[in-house]
Write a protein that holds these residues in place. Structure first.
Motif, PDB file in Angstrom:
ATOM      1  N   LEU A 135      -0.652  60.784 -24.405  1.00  0.00           N
ATOM      2  CA  LEU A 135      -0.697  60.443 -22.981  1.00  0.00           C
ATOM      3  C   LEU A 135       0.379  59.415 -22.651  1.00  0.00           C
ATOM      4  CD1 LEU A 135      -4.513  60.078 -22.213  1.00  0.00           C
ATOM      5  CD2 LEU A 135      -3.105  62.149 -22.347  1.00  0.00           C
TER       6      LEU A 135
ATOM      7  N   MET B 256     -12.167  60.637 -29.341  1.00  0.00           N
ATOM      8  CA  MET B 256     -11.154  59.952 -28.541  1.00  0.00           C
ATOM      9  C   MET B 256      -9.766  60.210 -29.152  1.00  0.00           C
ATOM     10  SD  MET B 256     -11.334  58.253 -25.767  1.00  0.00           S
ATOM     11  CE  MET B 256      -9.774  58.438 -24.886  1.00  0.00           C
TER      12      MET B 256
ATOM     13  N   SER C  41     -11.875  54.348 -11.407  1.00  0.00           N
ATOM     14  CA  SER C  41     -11.324  55.466 -12.182  1.00  0.00           C
ATOM     15  C   SER C  41     -10.946  56.568 -11.207  1.00  0.00           C
ATOM     16  CB  SER C  41     -12.397  55.979 -13.157  1.00  0.00           C
ATOM     17  OG  SER C  41     -12.063  57.268 -13.635  1.00  0.00           O
ATOM     18  N   GLY C  42     -10.074  57.436 -11.612  1.00  0.00           N
ATOM     19  CA  GLY C  42      -9.768  58.615 -10.808  1.00  0.00           C
ATOM     20  C   GLY C  42     -10.925  59.605 -10.783  1.00  0.00           C
ATOM     21  N   LEU C  43     -11.883  59.389 -11.659  1.00  0.00           N
ATOM     22  CA  LEU C  43     -13.096  60.217 -11.664  1.00  0.00           C
ATOM     23  C   LEU C  43     -14.183  59.490 -10.885  1.00  0.00           C
ATOM     24  CD1 LEU C  43     -13.337  61.071 -15.475  1.00  0.00           C
ATOM     25  CD2 LEU C  43     -12.112  62.346 -13.707  1.00  0.00           C
TER      26      LEU C  43
ATOM     27  N   LEU D  83       0.902  56.551 -20.876  1.00  0.00           N
ATOM     28  CA  LEU D  83       0.219  55.449 -20.179  1.00  0.00           C
ATOM     29  C   LEU D  83       0.892  54.147 -20.585  1.00  0.00           C
ATOM     30  CD1 LEU D  83      -3.544  56.463 -20.589  1.00  0.00           C
ATOM     31  CD2 LEU D  83      -2.248  56.364 -18.462  1.00  0.00           C
TER      32      LEU D  83
ATOM     33  N   ARG E 127      -4.838  69.605 -23.022  1.00  0.00           N
ATOM     34  CA  ARG E 127      -4.472  68.525 -22.091  1.00  0.00           C
ATOM     35  C   ARG E 127      -3.686  69.086 -20.907  1.00  0.00           C
ATOM     36  NH1 ARG E 127      -4.567  65.897 -27.113  1.00  0.00           N
ATOM     37  NH2 ARG E 127      -2.553  66.785 -27.674  1.00  0.00           N
TER      38      ARG E 127
ATOM     39  N   ALA F  49      -8.805  63.739 -28.370  1.00  0.00           N
ATOM     40  CA  ALA F  49      -8.548  63.961 -26.943  1.00  0.00           C
ATOM     41  C   ALA F  49      -7.132  63.555 -26.568  1.00  0.00           C
ATOM     42  CB  ALA F  49      -9.559  63.183 -26.093  1.00  0.00           C
TER      43      ALA F  49
ATOM     44  N   MET G 180      -6.630  59.587  -5.517  1.00  0.00           N
ATOM     45  CA  MET G 180      -7.935  60.191  -5.207  1.00  0.00           C
ATOM     46  C   MET G 180      -8.975  59.741  -6.226  1.00  0.00           C
ATOM     47  SD  MET G 180      -8.947  64.237  -5.131  1.00  0.00           S
ATOM     48  CE  MET G 180      -8.904  64.302  -6.920  1.00  0.00           C
ATOM     49  N   VAL G 181     -10.158  59.478  -5.754  1.00  0.00           N
ATOM     50  CA  VAL G 181     -11.243  59.233  -6.691  1.00  0.00           C
ATOM     51  C   VAL G 181     -12.249  60.374  -6.605  1.00  0.00           C
ATOM     52  CG1 VAL G 181     -13.106  57.726  -7.399  1.00  0.00           C
ATOM     53  CG2 VAL G 181     -10.991  56.743  -6.551  1.00  0.00           C
ATOM     54  N   GLY G 182     -12.075  61.306  -7.473  1.00  0.00           N
ATOM     55  CA  GLY G 182     -13.058  62.360  -7.612  1.00  0.00           C
ATOM     56  C   GLY G 182     -13.085  63.342  -6.464  1.00  0.00           C
TER      57      GLY G 182
ATOM     58  N   GLU H 295      -2.572  61.236 -16.108  1.00  0.00           N
ATOM     59  CA  GLU H 295      -2.683  60.801 -17.505  1.00  0.00           C
ATOM     60  C   GLU H 295      -3.913  59.907 -17.688  1.00  0.00           C
ATOM     61  OE1 GLU H 295      -0.445  63.167 -18.434  1.00  0.00           O
ATOM     62  OE2 GLU H 295       0.021  61.820 -20.115  1.00  0.00           O
ATOM     63  N   ARG H 296      -4.100  58.998 -16.760  1.00  0.00           N
ATOM     64  CA  ARG H 296      -5.245  58.104 -16.861  1.00  0.00           C
ATOM     65  C   ARG H 296      -6.572  58.871 -16.721  1.00  0.00           C
ATOM     66  NH1 ARG H 296      -7.059  52.704 -16.340  1.00  0.00           N
ATOM     67  NH2 ARG H 296      -9.324  52.955 -16.346  1.00  0.00           N
TER      68      ARG H 296
ATOM     69  N   ARG I   4      -4.030  68.690 -16.756  1.00  0.00           N
ATOM     70  CA  ARG I   4      -2.951  68.279 -15.840  1.00  0.00           C
ATOM     71  C   ARG I   4      -2.744  69.353 -14.769  1.00  0.00           C
ATOM     72  NH1 ARG I   4      -0.233  66.909 -21.181  1.00  0.00           N
ATOM     73  NH2 ARG I   4      -0.569  64.663 -21.457  1.00  0.00           N
TER      74      ARG I   4
ATOM     75  N   GLY J 125     -11.696  62.133 -21.580  1.00  0.00           N
ATOM     76  CA  GLY J 125     -11.898  62.072 -23.031  1.00  0.00           C
ATOM     77  C   GLY J 125     -12.848  60.945 -23.411  1.00  0.00           C
TER      78      GLY J 125
ATOM     79  N   LEU K  73      -7.025  61.849 -17.762  1.00  0.00           N
ATOM     80  CA  LEU K  73      -7.241  62.489 -19.069  1.00  0.00           C
ATOM     81  C   LEU K  73      -7.911  61.517 -20.026  1.00  0.00           C
ATOM     82  CD1 LEU K  73      -5.282  64.685 -17.922  1.00  0.00           C
ATOM     83  CD2 LEU K  73      -4.404  64.891 -20.257  1.00  0.00           C
ATOM     84  N   TRP K  74      -7.406  60.284 -20.032  1.00  0.00           N
ATOM     85  CA  TRP K  74      -8.052  59.263 -20.881  1.00  0.00           C
ATOM     86  C   TRP K  74      -9.532  59.146 -20.517  1.00  0.00           C
ATOM     87  CZ3 TRP K  74      -6.531  56.177 -24.968  1.00  0.00           C
ATOM     88  CH2 TRP K  74      -7.456  55.191 -25.342  1.00  0.00           C
ATOM     89  N   ASP K  75      -9.815  59.065 -19.241  1.00  0.00           N
ATOM     90  CA  ASP K  75     -11.198  58.812 -18.823  1.00  0.00           C
ATOM     91  C   ASP K  75     -12.113  59.996 -19.125  1.00  0.00           C
ATOM     92  OD1 ASP K  75     -10.330  56.334 -18.004  1.00  0.00           O
ATOM     93  OD2 ASP K  75     -10.498  56.723 -15.861  1.00  0.00           O
TER      94      ASP K  75
END
Lengths: 197, 197, 197, 197, 197, 197
Positions: free
Chosen positions: D18, D180, E72-74, D20, E151, D183, F1-3, E161-162, E155, E168, E164-166
């Motif tokens: 990644l 992790m 987080s983006g999630l 980052l 991965r 991933a 974006m968040v989710g 990228e972040r 994308r 995982g 993806l980290w979250d």
């Protein structure tokens, strides 16, 4: 439309999926093929598949014949039962066909052959045979889980140290042979199917 | 109590778990062992395990040497990479130790050897090598799912018909050898561990 | 000692492992058994196994006969091919024996029957039949992974909505029947083994 | 052509797949990295991978250090043995490399480290260690099958309630850490490979 | 006799199967528990299970809160969807109960929660959510098969990228948490079951 | 974006993924549907899915009603517990939803229903119920491994020969029904979700 008829599954036009021309065979291998023709009426296709290289054919034949035909505490039928039970796990069409026939022939019991192909646990087996096949199948499915207690179970069923070697060796060999057959899509001789039914 | 120290994992007192005395070896096999001693400094334990029966030892050695050392479109290193990737699936301690060393030695790259042991997908591989190992591993895990498209993937990566045979044969062989090692609990020579690190 | 002979795998003394007496059968079921005797020469053991309860026998027979014999876009042979491919995944001795015979008989091709038992991927199949069996086997092995794209693959191979129902229904039925046979250790009639070889 | 040489598996240009950027690290994390440099000569790449976010790095480091270094009824070596046996199931290149080295170093026994990587069942283990690793591996492979009798097996091998917690916690942690690493494709520091061989 | 009534599956008398007394908690952890009581009406049993050791509780809480609650983006719901899909693979009763409730609550959609528990493939999901859960489930089932193309699929579905980290990290975390719960048989608070139905 | 918010998982617009028009139903089936409406307030979607063919609907209903409602040594709740434990292995969204509700309703214990869905091993079960579900789940996962000792375990837990039939028959039936639901993507009635929570 109601359905479609499947193509006739004829005797194979080729013995395998690889385009490899027949090698010039040594005297010894020519004699071996001649003996097959004389005794069986045909050369088993596995041998024709190896015949693109005389050294490979000779090495395979020597190993095979020692394992399946040389003196052993295991009868030839017992070795063939292992061959089929292992080939059933690996779902190898070539070996199930050829060695299923061998079980039928050596036992004179077509049902026994079918059971080895389908699920050996369905057969009425002696403790000796059940232990032998359980070991062979575990060695096939999860070799990394074989431990001393598995060998002890064979000894407790009456097998000698040398028998343990032979059970392991036959099971291991068919794990090779099944994969070689799958790798090159070997096709069994047509003669096996109807034999000893 | 805080923990317990594990026993030292010494060089093996015996080469395998079966109590089988050494056979009288033929001239040819004696010479083979002598050559091992001379070139390697030791006889590989797999050969000592087979040495309870001269015919079995000779058949194994002939097959092994043809597969791993005879001329082929695959380099010796490539054949060893297949050996280790297959042995990793089967978690075979003997073969991972002995053939992991061979990969390190033939490549001069200790990390490559470790990757073949641990997870070959972690290595930076050419398309040729990735296709080769993917085929070998699929043949190991699910031989009944190998079909023409798997062979086509090898051809598309540049392999010849004969190369296909050799890839299949090496992968198949280690599926036998891994299981023979597990069946009798073969123990690798101590020399492998620290070599080419 | 060199080996031990396995017991003859005789025709079963009992049709299953459960000790359940035959129920008083209804007129309809008596007539059904009589028709079996007349047309086949025997009552299939699966029916005798269900005969401890007339209502269960009637329900099973109605479902079975609708699925396997009623008009459908699938031929009877195609339905039997699904039956055997599913039973091969589940390694069901009863169903492989009985329905393997049915494939041989309906196709007149003993080799096709063997291939369905051993590994249907070894057969030369039309796109239609390959798609049909791939769906049936995936539904058997990993039903939770079946999604719309799997149904689309059937439609793309020419199957109608109703055909999709029938493929699913036959595959699903043998996942029941294989397990019922395994649960009570049903034993097939001896007549199947040698038939159409 | 005879074969192709694989690329040298060099030290990684990047610690993960990644992109980052490194975060501004807190005083505490800067001090932690400095201590790593001082004691080990490098910062483990897993920490560099987490360093894109100071809070995540701190949380990971706190959990890791508590689990692997804090007082426990399990020695540090025992915790590392669990780490490697779990990572072997998950075939995690990063963790097998880093923690395989830790087992070699803490035990002074390179062979023990190899066995944990390849197949822990090949090692000569005390009842305590075998029970500990069997639990950790079952928890890894089939956590839904862990029941009271599995905990009882640990107690019977001499472990306390708190030891049970610690065995479970270390095994569980590496099921996280392995994933992790997979991933984001973490790459281990080059220093591990040749260490304590 | 016709059947037997199962025992009422009451609220748990103990939060886990290990007999570990509550530790003296730090001010920070006491405040955290008080906040749980205030906001939720109870302290989640997972926290009570860790409360036998203040440092372990603090490390777990810090990691958990960062992963599930930090920016987080999630969205929080997306993170909970991952939690439940992973816990479904591992069949973790504790986490399916607690995080199934969280999905119901955050989405206001009880059916979505059930689908995540039973089979996330049954839900109508956006491409983003399907890609996210497919990655999390593959990482759970076969972490060694995750490669760059996995991965890339994330994308391509719009994740950074972040992100993806979250993804995982959350999936990896629940592979730890599921196993910790199974190792010590954690029992969920009774409040979850009937909530948001 | 968040989710991104997931779509509401509404009640299904269609009962399955196949476009099959409703058949003209027989008097008997019309009466059956009317009785469902009267007693439940709706016709279960599985029946609507079968309603494209009156004979198939009738055969399914007869089998289902005999198995789940006819007199048996197993209570209706016990049969539903088997249904859910089997459907959990197969991860069948339709059956887990419909029969999970049945377990909740017949037991009056919402938690018991959840446990059957998530992992039946988490429930406090009598020896009878544990033996019953262990058999049903083994029959589902590995039917080819069921042998006489599995039946003996049921007898030892107090089950009669007829009970063994019924346990096998219910488990086998849901292996069919789960797969039929997956094959055509059956969608459960919305009423189940919130019922008896």
């Amino acid at each position: 439309m109601v359905g479609e008829a499947p193509a006739k599954q004829d005797a194979p036009p080729a013995v395998m999926a690889l385009a490899l021309p027949r090698a010039e065979l040594s005297q010894e291998m020519q004699a071996y093929f001649a003996k097959c023709e004389e005794k069986l009426g045909y050369v088993p296709n596995v041998l024709l598949a190896y015949a693109h290289d005389d050294a490979k054919l000779a090495a395979f034949a020597a190993l095979y014949n020692d394992l399946m035909l040389a003196p052993s505490g295991l009868s030839k039928l017992e070795r063939e039962m292992i061959a089929v039970a292992v080939s059933s796990v690996n779902r190898c069409y070539y070996c199930l066909t050829a060695h299923g026939q061998a079980v039928r022939q050596l036992s004179g019991d077509p049902v026994l052959g079918e059971m080895m192909v389908m699920n050996y646990r369905a057969a009425k087996l002696s403790r000796r045979h059940r232990a032998m096949l359980d070991f062979a199948v575990k060695l096939t499915e999860t070799p990394h889980l074989i431990e001393e207690e598995d060998r002890q179970a064979l000894r407790a069923a009456g097998f000698s140290e040398r028998d343990l070697w032979d059970i392991g060796a036959v099971a291991a060999f068919f794990n090779m042979s099944n994969r070689m057959a799958s790798a090159v899509d070997m096709r069994p001789n047509a003669e096996y199917h109807g034999s000893v039914r």
